[in-house]
Structure formats: C-alpha cells, structure tokens
Motif scaffolding. Structure first.
Motif, PDB file in Angstrom:
ATOM      1  N   ASN A 177       0.862  -1.176   0.000  1.00 29.64           N
ATOM      2  CA  ASN A 177       0.000   0.000   0.000  1.00 29.64           C
ATOM      3  C   ASN A 177       0.901   1.228   0.000  1.00 29.64           C
ATOM      4  O   ASN A 177       1.756   1.387   0.877  1.00 29.64           O
ATOM      5  N   GLY A 178       0.710   2.074  -1.006  1.00 34.14           N
ATOM      6  CA  GLY A 178       1.575   3.227  -1.139  1.00 34.14           C
ATOM      7  C   GLY A 178       0.819   4.444  -1.627  1.00 34.14           C
ATOM      8  O   GLY A 178      -0.391   4.401  -1.871  1.00 34.14           O
ATOM      9  N   PHE A 179       1.556   5.532  -1.759  1.00 31.04           N
ATOM     10  CA  PHE A 179       0.969   6.794  -2.222  1.00 31.04           C
ATOM     11  C   PHE A 179       2.019   7.512  -3.053  1.00 31.04           C
ATOM     12  O   PHE A 179       3.193   7.569  -2.674  1.00 31.04           O
ATOM     13  N   SER A 180       1.584   8.025  -4.201  1.00 30.07           N
ATOM     14  CA  SER A 180       2.487   8.779  -5.066  1.00 30.07           C
ATOM     15  C   SER A 180       2.195  10.264  -4.950  1.00 30.07           C
ATOM     16  O   SER A 180       1.032  10.685  -4.853  1.00 30.07           O
ATOM     17  N   LEU A 181       3.275  11.048  -4.956  1.00 34.51           N
ATOM     18  CA  LEU A 181       3.155  12.493  -4.831  1.00 34.51           C
ATOM     19  C   LEU A 181       4.132  13.141  -5.808  1.00 34.51           C
ATOM     20  O   LEU A 181       5.353  12.958  -5.699  1.00 34.51           O
ATOM     21  N   ASP A 182       3.570  13.838  -6.784  1.00 31.49           N
ATOM     22  CA  ASP A 182       4.392  14.506  -7.803  1.00 31.49           C
ATOM     23  C   ASP A 182       5.366  13.538  -8.469  1.00 31.49           C
ATOM     24  O   ASP A 182       6.522  13.878  -8.756  1.00 31.49           O
ATOM     25  N   GLY A 183       4.921  12.306  -8.695  1.00 34.00           N
ATOM     26  CA  GLY A 183       5.739  11.319  -9.375  1.00 34.00           C
ATOM     27  C   GLY A 183       6.658  10.519  -8.483  1.00 34.00           C
ATOM     28  O   GLY A 183       7.320   9.591  -8.964  1.00 34.00           O
ATOM     29  N   SER A 184       6.736  10.848  -7.210  1.00 26.92           N
ATOM     30  CA  SER A 184       7.554  10.087  -6.259  1.00 26.92           C
ATOM     31  C   SER A 184       6.672   9.089  -5.521  1.00 26.92           C
ATOM     32  O   SER A 184       5.584   9.451  -5.038  1.00 26.92           O
ATOM     33  N   PHE A 185       7.153   7.849  -5.420  1.00 25.18           N
ATOM     34  CA  PHE A 185       6.375   6.785  -4.784  1.00 25.18           C
ATOM     35  C   PHE A 185       6.803   6.623  -3.332  1.00 25.18           C
ATOM     36  O   PHE A 185       7.995   6.518  -3.032  1.00 25.18           O
ATOM     37  N   PHE A 186       5.813   6.577  -2.430  1.00 21.96           N
ATOM     38  CA  PHE A 186       6.072   6.411  -1.004  1.00 21.96           C
ATOM     39  C   PHE A 186       5.418   5.103  -0.543  1.00 21.96           C
ATOM     40  O   PHE A 186       4.181   5.011  -0.468  1.00 21.96           O
ATOM     41  N   PRO A 187       6.213   4.078  -0.247  1.00 25.22           N
ATOM     42  CA  PRO A 187       5.639   2.843   0.291  1.00 25.22           C
ATOM     43  C   PRO A 187       5.220   3.058   1.744  1.00 25.22           C
ATOM     44  O   PRO A 187       5.937   3.709   2.516  1.00 25.22           O
TER      45      PRO A 187
ATOM     46  N   ARG B 160       0.918  16.952   1.580  1.00 27.16           N
ATOM     47  CA  ARG B 160       2.265  17.306   2.019  1.00 27.16           C
ATOM     48  C   ARG B 160       3.065  16.048   2.320  1.00 27.16           C
ATOM     49  O   ARG B 160       2.527  15.047   2.794  1.00 27.16           O
ATOM     50  N   ARG B 161       4.367  16.127   2.070  1.00 24.44           N
ATOM     51  CA  ARG B 161       5.232  14.968   2.314  1.00 24.44           C
ATOM     52  C   ARG B 161       5.183  14.525   3.765  1.00 24.44           C
ATOM     53  O   ARG B 161       5.297  13.338   4.058  1.00 24.44           O
ATOM     54  N   ARG B 162       5.021  15.459   4.684  1.00 26.26           N
ATOM     55  CA  ARG B 162       5.000  15.075   6.093  1.00 26.26           C
ATOM     56  C   ARG B 162       3.802  14.184   6.423  1.00 26.26           C
ATOM     57  O   ARG B 162       3.840  13.432   7.391  1.00 26.26           O
ATOM     58  N   GLN B 163       2.728  14.286   5.621  1.00 28.75           N
ATOM     59  CA  GLN B 163       1.570  13.418   5.848  1.00 28.75           C
ATOM     60  C   GLN B 163       1.870  11.962   5.500  1.00 28.75           C
ATOM     61  O   GLN B 163       1.143  11.065   5.904  1.00 28.75           O
ATOM     62  N   LEU B 164       2.931  11.733   4.729  1.00 29.61           N
ATOM     63  CA  LEU B 164       3.305  10.393   4.296  1.00 29.61           C
ATOM     64  C   LEU B 164       4.415   9.795   5.148  1.00 29.61           C
ATOM     65  O   LEU B 164       4.831   8.667   4.907  1.00 29.61           O
ATOM     66  N   ALA B 165       4.893  10.566   6.123  1.00 24.87           N
ATOM     67  CA  ALA B 165       5.995  10.084   6.952  1.00 24.87           C
ATOM     68  C   ALA B 165       5.471   9.098   7.995  1.00 24.87           C
ATOM     69  O   ALA B 165       4.604   9.445   8.802  1.00 24.87           O
ATOM     70  N   PRO B 166       5.965   7.846   7.993  1.00 25.24           N
ATOM     71  CA  PRO B 166       5.497   6.865   8.983  1.00 25.24           C
ATOM     72  C   PRO B 166       5.824   7.297  10.407  1.00 25.24           C
ATOM     73  O   PRO B 166       6.875   7.884  10.667  1.00 25.24           O
ATOM     74  N   GLN B 167       4.883   7.036  11.298  1.00 19.22           N
ATOM     75  CA  GLN B 167       5.075   7.246  12.728  1.00 19.22           C
ATOM     76  C   GLN B 167       4.781   5.905  13.390  1.00 19.22           C
ATOM     77  O   GLN B 167       3.637   5.482  13.434  1.00 19.22           O
ATOM     78  N   ALA B 168       5.824   5.238  13.859  1.00 18.37           N
ATOM     79  CA  ALA B 168       5.653   3.875  14.382  1.00 18.37           C
ATOM     80  C   ALA B 168       4.572   3.845  15.448  1.00 18.37           C
ATOM     81  O   ALA B 168       4.607   4.601  16.421  1.00 18.37           O
ATOM     82  N   ARG B 169       3.599   2.975  15.251  1.00 20.62           N
ATOM     83  CA  ARG B 169       2.498   2.863  16.197  1.00 20.62           C
ATOM     84  C   ARG B 169       2.398   1.474  16.802  1.00 20.62           C
ATOM     85  O   ARG B 169       1.918   1.305  17.902  1.00 20.62           O
ATOM     86  N   ALA B 170       2.787   0.460  16.046  1.00 19.76           N
ATOM     87  CA  ALA B 170       2.648  -0.915  16.519  1.00 19.76           C
ATOM     88  C   ALA B 170       3.805  -1.735  15.969  1.00 19.76           C
ATOM     89  O   ALA B 170       4.345  -1.441  14.905  1.00 19.76           O
ATOM     90  N   ASP B 171       4.189  -2.756  16.726  1.00 23.54           N
ATOM     91  CA  ASP B 171       5.233  -3.663  16.255  1.00 23.54           C
ATOM     92  C   ASP B 171       4.670  -4.719  15.311  1.00 23.54           C
ATOM     93  O   ASP B 171       5.414  -5.340  14.555  1.00 23.54           O
TER      94      ASP B 171
END
Length: 414
Positions: free
Chosen positions: A201-211, A315-326
């Motif tokens: 599951n990913g999201f692309s932003l301005d041609g950059s892919f964020f897994p 915004r790119r910061r919305q795509l930044a993972p924040q560890a929530r669970a192991d």
C-alpha cells in the motif's frame, strides 16, 4: 455536527457502499464532509455513513455522471474496487472535477491485459502470461506454460472469473468461467509461480512513490483460490527482498502513469528470482488496508485518498510513517453457510487485548454460501500486537468468540 447536513461544505461522491468502502466512508463522515454514496445494493452496509444514498450501480457511468452533476460534488473517489476507478476518472474529467489520475492511467489500472502489456514494454517483471480468446488458444497456452496454471478474466477483481487449473481436464470449465466474467470476451492464462504473496500500500506524490505498508497475504485453501483470510504486517520477507519489492512497485506505478494518489499492488516473491508484479490498482485496498496502515505506521491513507479526490495539496509530512505498533493484521471472518439470524459475542471479542476494530458485513437475513470469493467473507478484525504473529493470534482469539448463528434447511447452526 450541528445544523442541516446540506449546509456542510465540501461534497464527496463515493462509488460503492460495501465492505470495501467502509473505512473511507467512515473517515469522510468524521471529517464532516457531505457524503453521497452510490451502490446498487439498498442494504449496503456503508450507507449508514452517507448523507445521501443513491441506489445506482457504480458501473453505470452515465448514471454516476448525472448524480455527480445533480449533487454538485466537489470530488469523486472509488475506493476498494477496480472498475469504478475508470468511471470516477472519466466522470471527473467530463464534469470538471479534480482527480489524481488520468483516464488513460485509470484504464491501465483496471485492465490486467493492458497493464501487463505496459509492464512488458517497461521491463517490469511479471508472471508469464498469454492472452486468449477461447478454449483452443487457452489449451495451447496452458500446454506452453505448464500445469498447474492460472486462468483469469482480464478486467475483473474479487476472484470473479479466476481459477487454478491443475490439469487439462479442468481447463474448459475455467475458460468458461473467465469468459463469462470478462468484459472483453478474452482471458489470460498465466504461469503459476510459487512464492510469498505480499501487498504494497503506497501513495504517489508529484511522481515520487512512497511505500507505506508491505503486508503478507494469508490465503484460503482451495477451492477459494486467491481469497485472503488475513494480511499481516510486518512482512516476513528479509529487508533486501522488501527493498526489491518496493523498487518493483515504484517502477510499475511509473509505468502505468500514477503520479499522484494511492496504489494497492499485489506482488509475488519467488524463492529464486526477482519479485513479480501480479497487479496494480490506483486506489486504496478493499481489505481494510487503510485502517491497517493507520494502526501500523500512523499514516491516514483514507484521509489522503479523500484529499486527493478533492484536489487538496498533499504534504510529504503526511506520508511520513510514525511507528504505532510492532505488528498488525486484518483477519477476515467466515460464517457457516445458511441464513444469518444473529451475530453474537461482539462485545466480548472487542474487549480482548489488541483488538482495534471489528466489522460485520451482513445483516440478519443474509444467506451465506461456501467461501469461494472475497465477497463471501462475513467480516473482519483489525488487531495489533508485539509482532505480526502476535497480532494474528489475538485476532484468531477474537474470531473464535464471535458467533454467526445461521439457519439452514430448517436447522440452526452456530
């Protein structure tokens, strides 16, 4: 929210109100949008989140266009199911709505044949396949690729028209099922490749892919070929394999032209050789993938998909993972065949440690059959834990508590 819901600001048209759309519909309602949901099933469970219920097939392009125009919507989104992705892109283009992908990309993301042709042009690894028009061509292809092989309709999802063919004796029936489901009077015969199946599951932003999440698919046994009983995070794959998977998905998204918005991609990782792209969809996954993503890494994929449909700047910061669970998982529920009377012990199951959500798809009176396709599943459990295995164990414990009381031929089954 207070006041008349008609006075709310932005209006979002969601194509589908079934199990695959529940998470996004709930997210849209929490955000305070005026939600119009379209589905041909008057009893669709997602309608409870809608301000306006439209009983129309999400494949009725003209009907959806009329609805979008009449309701003066600000955005249209097709989560969880494939073909409406094309409808959403076309309607958005014609009525002047923002949309994250073009019509051309939408077509490539909903036709397995066109997608495979584009992957071949761009050198994206994929299983060997042959496009066929009937039994004679399919038999020649199966002889070439070898048995067992896979036969599928090129423009369907949810296991419609999909078969595992273990011998030549099974081929004719599989071809008939594929052609019956196909929109294009064609089918694909593919080589069966053993390996680990994962979803990206990913999201692309301005041609950059964020897994965002790479989850393992836990599949039901035959005859429910291809039906997931669970998907879990973190994947059991080694870091190097995960890196190769992400690179393959990035190349696939670029090949079909997804520059912005969510993607849901199934990948097969053989024991030897590169990861193979099974299919890529320009949407969020229909198995509560976005809810798992939020529980696992803290990224609101439903919110991102809604924002992309409304033309908002992500915004790119919305795509930044924040560890929530192991560890996290979605574990699907399967009811015994029969007519549903009542679902019991939900509160007890929800009270267990690590259970973040339980969804029941059907109301009393629904007739369950044997598990053959994803649409035969009865519900799902979202769980977190200290590892993927721990999350799955917690979900299994909750599933054992939940009772689907059904009647069948005058008898009651629990």
């Amino acid at each position: 929210m207070e006041g008349d819901p008609q006075d709310r600001g932005q209006r979002l048209l969601v194509l589908g109100a079934g199990p695959a759309q529940l998470g996004l519909l709930a997210a849209a309602r929490r955000r305070g949008l005026y939600v119009i949901a379209a589905d041909r099933d008057p009893g669709a469970p997602g309608f409870r989140y809608a301000d306006r219920r439209a009983i129309v097939s999400v494949e009725d392009e003209q009907g959806i266009e009329r609805l979008a125009s009449a309701e003066r919507v600000d955005g249209i989104v097709a989560p969880g199911i494939d073909w409406p992705v094309v409808v959403a892109a076309r309607v958005a283009s014609r009525v002047g709505l923002p949309h994250p992908i073009s019509e051309e990309t939408a077509v490539l993301c909903t036709s397995k044949l066109r997608q495979r042709e584009r992957f071949a042009e761009d050198g994206v690894p994929q299983p060997e396949y042959v496009a066929c028009k009937g039994v004679v061509e399919a038999r020649r292809a199966a002889d070439e690729l070898g048995y067992p092989c896979v036969v599928k309709a090129p423009d369907r999802q949810g296991q419609r028209g999909l078969s595992l063919v273990e011998s030549p004796d099974d081929l004719e029936g599989a071809v008939a099922r594929a052609l019956d489901a196909s929109r294009s009077a064609s089918l694909l015969v593919e080589r069966l490749v053993a390996g680990t199946e994962v979803t990206v599951n990913g999201f692309s932003l301005d041609g950059s892919f964020f897994p965002l999440t790479i989850t393992d698919r836990h599949l039901a046994p035959q005859p429910a070929f291809g039906v997931a009983l669970a998907h879990s995070w973190h994947s059991v794959l080694e870091p190097r394999s995960i890196a190769l998977v992400i690179d393959a998905v990035r190349r696939a998204a670029t090949a079909v032209g997804v520059l912005d918005g969510p993607t849901y991609t199934q990948v097969l990782v053989p024991e030897d050789g590169p990861p193979l792209l099974v299919e890529l969809a320009a949407r969020i996954g229909g198995g509560h993938d976005a809810e798992l993503c939020r529980a696992a890494v803290g990224v609101d994929l439903n919110g991102l998909a809604i924002g992309a449909a409304l033309g908002e700047r992500v915004r790119r910061r919305q795509l930044a993972p924040q560890a929530r669970a192991d560890g996290a998982c979605v574990r699907f529920l399967v009811a015994p065949p029969g007519e549903l009377r009542v679902v019991g012990a939900l509160e007890d199951a929800f009270a267990l440690e690590g259970i973040r959500g339980i969804r029941i798809y059907r109301r009393p009176g629904h007739a369950f059959g044997p598990l053959r396709r994803g649409s035969d599943r009865a519900g799902a459990i979202l769980a977190v834990g200290d590892s993927a295995e721990d999350a799955l164990a917690r979900a299994d414990k909750a599933a054992r508590l939940i009772r689907f009381d059904v009647t069948h031929a005058g008898t009651e089954v629990a």
